[in-house]
Write an enzyme that holds these catalytic residues in place. Structure first.
Site, short mmCIF file in Angstrom:
data_model
loop_
_atom_site.label_atom_id
_atom_site.label_comp_id
_atom_site.label_asym_id
_atom_site.label_seq_id
_atom_site.Cartn_x
_atom_site.Cartn_y
_atom_site.Cartn_z
CD GLU A 167 -0.25 -19.66 -31.86
OE1 GLU A 167 -0.35 -20.49 -30.95
OE2 GLU A 167 0.28 -18.54 -31.72
CD GLU A 352 -1.94 -14.98 -31.18
OE1 GLU A 352 -1.19 -15.41 -30.26
OE2 GLU A 352 -2.92 -15.60 -31.60
C1 FCB Z 1 -0.72 -18.04 -28.63
C2 FCB Z 1 -2.22 -18.20 -28.78
C3 FCB Z 1 -3.01 -17.19 -28.01
C4 FCB Z 1 -2.40 -16.85 -26.69
C5 FCB Z 1 -0.94 -16.52 -26.84
C6 FCB Z 1 -0.26 -16.13 -25.54
O1 FCB Z 1 -0.10 -19.27 -28.79
O2 FCB Z 1 -2.58 -18.12 -30.13
O3 FCB Z 1 -4.33 -17.68 -27.92
O4 FCB Z 1 -2.63 -17.88 -25.80
O5 FCB Z 1 -0.27 -17.59 -27.40
#
Ligand code: FCB
Length: 443
Positions: A167, A352
């Site tokens: 990210e 994610e």
């Molecule tokens: C993302 C992150 C992860 C976690 C989620 C909720 O931005 O990569 O570490 O905090 O959000």
């Protein structure tokens, strides 16, 4: 009817993701301090000033956690290696215990049929490098490549895939412009530099690892659907500007050799000198792209503020504990948009996706029907994107465990498995069991 493994292409990977600082316990095993330790120790930055010093104590309980991965029926695990653990000063001396730890961890995954998806940087920048300016210092690219080489030298022969950075938007914008994550800067010059250096570090490490014969190299970007707060042209423009900052800057830097003009209009004067000369290195071929997706936001024009002249407004949809709207359509949108506008047939992974809730253990079980619906809705969006031509090859839930949720401390629970932060007891939630049933389904 809920989706099952059989609804996805043969070989599709299902997994869960974690990050080192959020679960390991940075006090254990000789890790050096990172900028998250000091950010958390500064009043006002993190809920209850909590930090990752113990977290889930995954450093000692990793076998239990890998067992939980295996028992869910997952076939891949996305984890990160900690720069501050491997090189406590960020450069120079290597912590042998850290290399041994990740070595055992990777072998533990392989022994359980889990493909190791490694992330090299999930935010724990060594403090000694933060002292030198961290992501605002161009040299961070070389420091990062050195670290990448050292950890890869030890485990690179067994990992299935390597992502350089998790990210970049959070590393650069959230942390140097909005000031909400470590190191907590709110400065456009620092932000412009970080926005570029984070990709420079990606490109430099990628070239280094490629030179060492490593393959399956990628990066993990996060995307947030940018909606206008109204149909007024000024709000439509505000959403387009935020879309360019959040959703286009990094992928266009990686694939088009330049950055969006709308963003350079604001950042241009603050960019490092000769940044254009780095774009070939940044634009090297990647083998896969990770997509993190959680929500959408609504943007309005705010003429009284400095560039980018936008503010966010609350949206109408149901929200998670983070206050994030639940909007699975956005995931479909990004997967198909990436395939259409940016990466063609490049393998995509949802690296994610998940949600926070106020989960509680009652009589030994955790009922989390909202999370169950959330995950299956996003799996359905992924499946639809595949049907419409996006080459998505895997889906990782965020997260395996309740963990240290950065500025939110331990208050926001994202896990498929509940963690009692007093006793460290792990209790799989109903969503974990629902996924396990879906994955047990024969292909
Ligand atoms: C993302 C992150 C992860 C976690 C989620 C909720 O931005 O990569 O570490 O905090 O959000």
């Amino acid at each position: 009817m809920r989706l099952t493994r059989a609804d996805f292409p043969q070989g599709f990977l299902f997994g869960a993701a974690t990050a080192a600082y959020q679960i390991e316990g940075s006090a254990f095993g000789g890790a050096g301090p990172s900028h998250w330790d000091t950010f958390a120790a500064t009043p006002g930055n993190v809920v209850r000033a909590e930090d990752g010093s113990r977290a889930c104590d995954h450093y000692h309980l990793w076998q239990t956690d890998l067992d939980l991965m295996q028992q869910a029926g997952f076939n891949a695990y996305r984890f990160s290696t900690s720069w501050a653990r491997v090189m406590p000063e960020g450069r120079g001396a290597v912590n042998r215990d850290a290399l041994d730890f990740y070595d055992r961890l990777v072998d533990g995954m392989l022994a359980r049929g889990l493909r190791p998806f490694q992330t090299l940087y999930h935010w724990d920048l060594p403090s000694a490098l933060a002292d030198l300016g961290g992501w605002t210092n161009r040299d961070v690219a070389l420091w990062f490549a050195d670290y990448a080489e050292i950890i890869t030298d030890r485990i690179g022969d067994r990992v299935a895939a390597i992502a350089t950075i998790n990210e970049p938007w959070c590393v650069a914008w959230l942390s140097h412009f909005l000031g909400l994550h470590a190191p907590g800067h709110r400065d456009i010059r620092a932000a412009a530099r970080a926005m570029h250096h984070v990709l420079l570090a990606h490109g430099t490490a990628l070239e280094r690892l490629r030179g060492l014969g490593r393959g399956n190299l990628g990066i993990v970007l996060n995307f947030e659907h940018a909606a206008p707060a109204s149909q007024e042209p000024a709000d439509v423009l505000a959403a387009a500007t935020q879309d360019a900052i959040f959703n286009r800057w990094f992928i266009e830097g990686l694939t088009r050799g330049t950055y969006p003009a709308e963003v350079l209009a604001g950042l241009g004067p603050h960019m490092p000198q000769d940044w254009q000369a780095d774009m070939t290195l940044i634009g090297q071929k990647i083998d896969w792209l990770g997509v993190n997706y959680y929500t959408r936001a609504h943007h309005a024009f705010a003429p009284e503020t400095a560039w980018p002249h936008t503010v966010t407004r609350p949206g109408p949809l149901p929200k998670t504990r983070m206050g994030w709207e639940i909007y699975p359509e956005g995931l479909y949108g990004f997967l198909t948009r990436l395939a259409r506008d940016h990466v063609g047939n490049l393998p995509l992974f949802v690296t994610e996706n998940g949600m926070a809730d106020a989960d509680q253990v009652l009589n030994g079980t955790v009922n989390d029907p909202v999370r169950e619906d959330f995950l299956f809705a996003h799996l359905a969006a992924t499946r639809r994107a595949i049907a419409d031509g996006a080459n998505v090859q895997g889906f990782f839930c965020w997260s395996l465990l309740d963990n240290y949720e950065w500025a939110e401390g331990y208050e926001k629970r994202f896990g498929l498995v509940h963690v009692d932060f007093e006793t460290l007891r792990r209790t799989p939630k109903a969503s974990y069991h629902a996924l396990a049933r879906a994955l047990a389904h024969p292909v």
